[in-house]
Design an enzyme around this catalytic site. Structure first.
Site, PDB file in Angstrom:
ATOM      1  N   GLY A  53       0.844  -1.192   0.000  1.00 23.38           N
ATOM      2  CA  GLY A  53       0.000   0.000   0.000  1.00 23.38           C
ATOM      3  C   GLY A  53       0.878   1.240   0.000  1.00 23.38           C
ATOM      4  O   GLY A  53       1.062   1.911  -1.017  1.00 23.38           O
ATOM      5  N   ARG A  54       1.474   1.514   1.173  1.00 23.34           N
ATOM      6  CA  ARG A  54       2.315   2.696   1.337  1.00 23.34           C
ATOM      7  C   ARG A  54       3.398   2.810   0.251  1.00 23.34           C
ATOM      8  O   ARG A  54       3.656   3.908  -0.255  1.00 23.34           O
ATOM      9  CB  ARG A  54       3.003   2.613   2.701  1.00 23.34           C
ATOM     10  N   TYR A 107       0.746   8.321  15.405  1.00 25.16           N
ATOM     11  CA  TYR A 107       1.928   7.461  15.586  1.00 25.16           C
ATOM     12  C   TYR A 107       3.209   8.252  15.807  1.00 25.16           C
ATOM     13  O   TYR A 107       4.297   7.699  15.597  1.00 25.16           O
ATOM     14  CB  TYR A 107       2.212   6.603  14.353  1.00 25.16           C
ATOM     15  N   CYS A 145      -8.532  21.805  17.989  1.00 29.11           N
ATOM     16  CA  CYS A 145      -8.415  21.994  19.437  1.00 29.11           C
ATOM     17  C   CYS A 145      -7.915  20.742  20.130  1.00 29.11           C
ATOM     18  O   CYS A 145      -8.645  20.087  20.878  1.00 29.11           O
ATOM     19  CB  CYS A 145      -9.765  22.423  19.996  1.00 29.11           C
ATOM     20  N   GLU A 146      -6.678  20.370  19.840  1.00 29.43           N
ATOM     21  CA  GLU A 146      -6.013  19.227  20.455  1.00 29.43           C
ATOM     22  C   GLU A 146      -4.526  19.540  20.480  1.00 29.43           C
ATOM     23  O   GLU A 146      -3.981  20.019  19.479  1.00 29.43           O
ATOM     24  CB  GLU A 146      -6.183  17.959  19.594  1.00 29.43           C
ATOM     25  N   TYR A 194      -2.220   6.773   3.763  1.00 32.38           N
ATOM     26  CA  TYR A 194      -2.799   6.979   5.091  1.00 32.38           C
ATOM     27  C   TYR A 194      -2.904   8.467   5.416  1.00 32.38           C
ATOM     28  O   TYR A 194      -2.754   8.877   6.555  1.00 32.38           O
ATOM     29  CB  TYR A 194      -2.002   6.202   6.160  1.00 32.38           C
TER      30      TYR A 194
HETATM   31  C1  LIG Z   1      -2.550  -2.286   5.888  1.00 33.41           C
HETATM   32  C2  LIG Z   1      -2.372  -3.615   5.254  1.00 33.41           C
HETATM   33  C3  LIG Z   1      -1.593  -3.736   4.091  1.00 33.41           C
HETATM   34  C4  LIG Z   1      -0.819  -2.593   3.497  1.00 33.41           C
HETATM   35  O1  LIG Z   1       0.218  -2.187   4.329  1.00 33.41           O
HETATM   36  P1  LIG Z   1       1.323  -1.147   3.807  1.00 33.41           P
HETATM   37  O2  LIG Z   1       2.192  -0.953   4.996  1.00 33.41           O
HETATM   38  O3  LIG Z   1       0.614   0.090   3.409  1.00 33.41           O
HETATM   39  O4  LIG Z   1       2.028  -1.779   2.660  1.00 33.41           O
HETATM   40  C5  LIG Z   1      -1.534  -4.974   3.486  1.00 33.41           C
HETATM   41  N1  LIG Z   1      -2.182  -6.053   4.010  1.00 33.41           N
HETATM   42  C6  LIG Z   1      -2.927  -5.967   5.141  1.00 33.41           C
HETATM   43  C7  LIG Z   1      -3.619  -7.172   5.635  1.00 33.41           C
HETATM   44  C8  LIG Z   1      -3.035  -4.758   5.797  1.00 33.41           C
HETATM   45  O5  LIG Z   1      -3.752  -4.678   6.921  1.00 33.41           O
END
Ligand SMILES: *Cc1c(COP(=O)(O)O)cnc(C)c1O
Length: 416
Positions: free
Chosen positions: A274-275, A315, A341-342, A369
């Site tokens: 993802g990231r 985080y 306001c945090e 994210y």
């Molecule tokens: C969040 C997640 C991903 C993606 O994670 P990245 O760190 O963004 O690559 C892949 N698989 C599962 C099951 C996740 O929960």
């Protein structure tokens, strides 16, 4: 690089960010088409069919981004029925979707079975039983991968480590054999794979390969018991450099995985990045509202808040912050904070920036994210999202309007 200065102005590809802001306002998410495509290619180059890359939708689920990835051949890793609907709306195929997540509801299972997704990544014995029931009610069999918790230390922030025994995710290694046996015998289940996901923002390859070794050993054991496993999904988690760390060795990781899987034989591999696909492809642009000198610290108050990008608050994540216009003025040591306001509403502590009221700042590496975790806290409409491709500008999400925020709310009827 995608986000670079030309004549002292920060650009996204061939577009000056100043011009994007003049047309679309702030806070503004700006993404680079070329960067997403290049990030994708870095994985795809080392991942020939039948191996599959399933982009993790939760990192950034804008329809235009899902559509771009689908056109590049992506499958998708989803964690809700809503994400499945998004993938389908964006032109993705259900047959390329794997469904992760610890708490799938019956309704989500029904929807995903009706759409014929590729696989459910099942996280517990109880979920397996429920999925079996739902599939039998529909008169189908559910394709299942078991998410096993390989108990490796991913060496990342505790909130994003998921592969230790102490986490809520996955089936414990010691229970995996029993659950697999059960899965192989349930009439509504077709057991086809194993998966794991040990955490996020992992920059070293060794934790992934440790996990792969444990998963492959389990596959061998299961096969000896006559339980056939056709695929191994190693999840996502590959990190990106947020503060000049060494980048993860993607090609080294993918090649090492394939080699290990080939030694076992008969396995299709899946990954769920993802990231690593979208993180460095987006920035959040914000305008400075005030420079506020303080007793101990100086503050730059900006018009983006933790509701737009919560990673620092959630985080303690680090994001580089760059001026949109480079200046020769002396930098001040400042905390960059939002209007919410945090006390946790900050983007960076003790940064060297010369910015003043009206100047623009770019919060870097905000493509993953960022928008997907944004909210309306403090009744703040969510930001607009722009995709740049060369000198082309596409609005891929309009700025939310205030009235959108209370749509569906109602005054009470008069009390009797
Ligand atoms: C969040 C997640 C991903 C993606 O994670 P990245 O760190 O963004 O690559 C892949 N698989 C599962 C099951 C996740 O929960």
């Amino acid at each position: 690089m995608t986000f670079e200065y030309r004549n002292k102005q920060l650009h996204a590809e061939d577009c000056a960010i100043r011009d994007l802001v003049a047309a679309h306002g702030t806070p503004l998410y700006v993404y680079s088409h070329a960067t997403i495509a290049a990030n994708w290619q870095r994985f795809a180059d080392h991942w020939p069919a039948p191996h599959k890359l399933c982009y993790a939708v939760k990192a950034n689920s804008n329809l235009a981004i899902l559509n771009l990835l689908a056109s590049l051949g992506a499958g998708f890793d989803i964690v809700s029925g809503g994400e499945l609907a998004r993938v389908l709306a964006a032109g993705g195929k259900a047959e390329d979707v794997v469904f992760s997540g610890v708490g799938k509801s019956r309704a989500e299972m029904v929807y995903a079975l009706e759409q014929n997704i590729r696989c459910f990544n099942v996280e517990s014995a109880a979920e397996l039983e429920r999925l079996n029931d739902v599939a039998l009610e529909l008169g189908v069999r559910a394709p299942v991968s078991l998410r096993v918790n390989p108990d490796v230390d991913a060496q990342t922030h505790p909130y994003i480590a998921t592969g230790l025994k102490a986490n809520k995710f996955g089936i414990a290694m010691k229970d995996a054999r029993g659950v697999a046996e059960r899965a192989a015998n349930l009439p509504g289940i077709v057991l086809c794979g194993l998966d794991c996901h040990i955490g996020s923002q992992i920059l070293k390859v060794s934790p992934f390969l440790d996990a792969a070794d444990r998963m492959l050993a389990l596959i061998r054991e299961l096969r000896e018991q006559g339980i056939e496993i056709d695929h191994l999904d190693m999840g996502g988690g590959i990190g990106i450099p947020y503060q000049q760390e060494d980048a993860a060795d993607v090609s080294g990781y993918l090649q090492a995985l394939r080699k290990r899987a080939e030694a076992v034989g008969g396995l299709t591999l899946l990954l769920e990045p993802g990231r690593a696909i979208v993180g460095n492809a987006g920035v959040l642009v914000t305008e400075v509202e005030y420079y506020k000198p303080g007793v101990d610290k100086n503050f730059l108050l900006v018009d983006a808040g933790m509701n737009d990008l919560i990673r620092p608050a959630l985080y303690q994540a680090y994001h580089a912050i760059q001026p949109v216009k480079q200046s020769a003025e002396d930098a001040n040591l400042v905390d960059v904070v939002g209007p919410v306001c945090e006390t946790g509403d900050f983007f960076g502590h003790a940064r060297h920036l010369a910015a003043q009221e009206g100047d623009l700042l770019a919060i870097m590496n905000a493509g993953a994210y960022g928008f997907t975790m944004s909210s309306n806290y403090n009744t703040r409409p969510r930001a607009a999202e722009i995709m740049v491709a060369g000198s082309d500008v596409h609005v891929i999400r309009q700025r939310e309007q205030l009235e959108d925020l209370w749509k569906g709310e109602q005054l009470m009827e008069k009390l009797r």
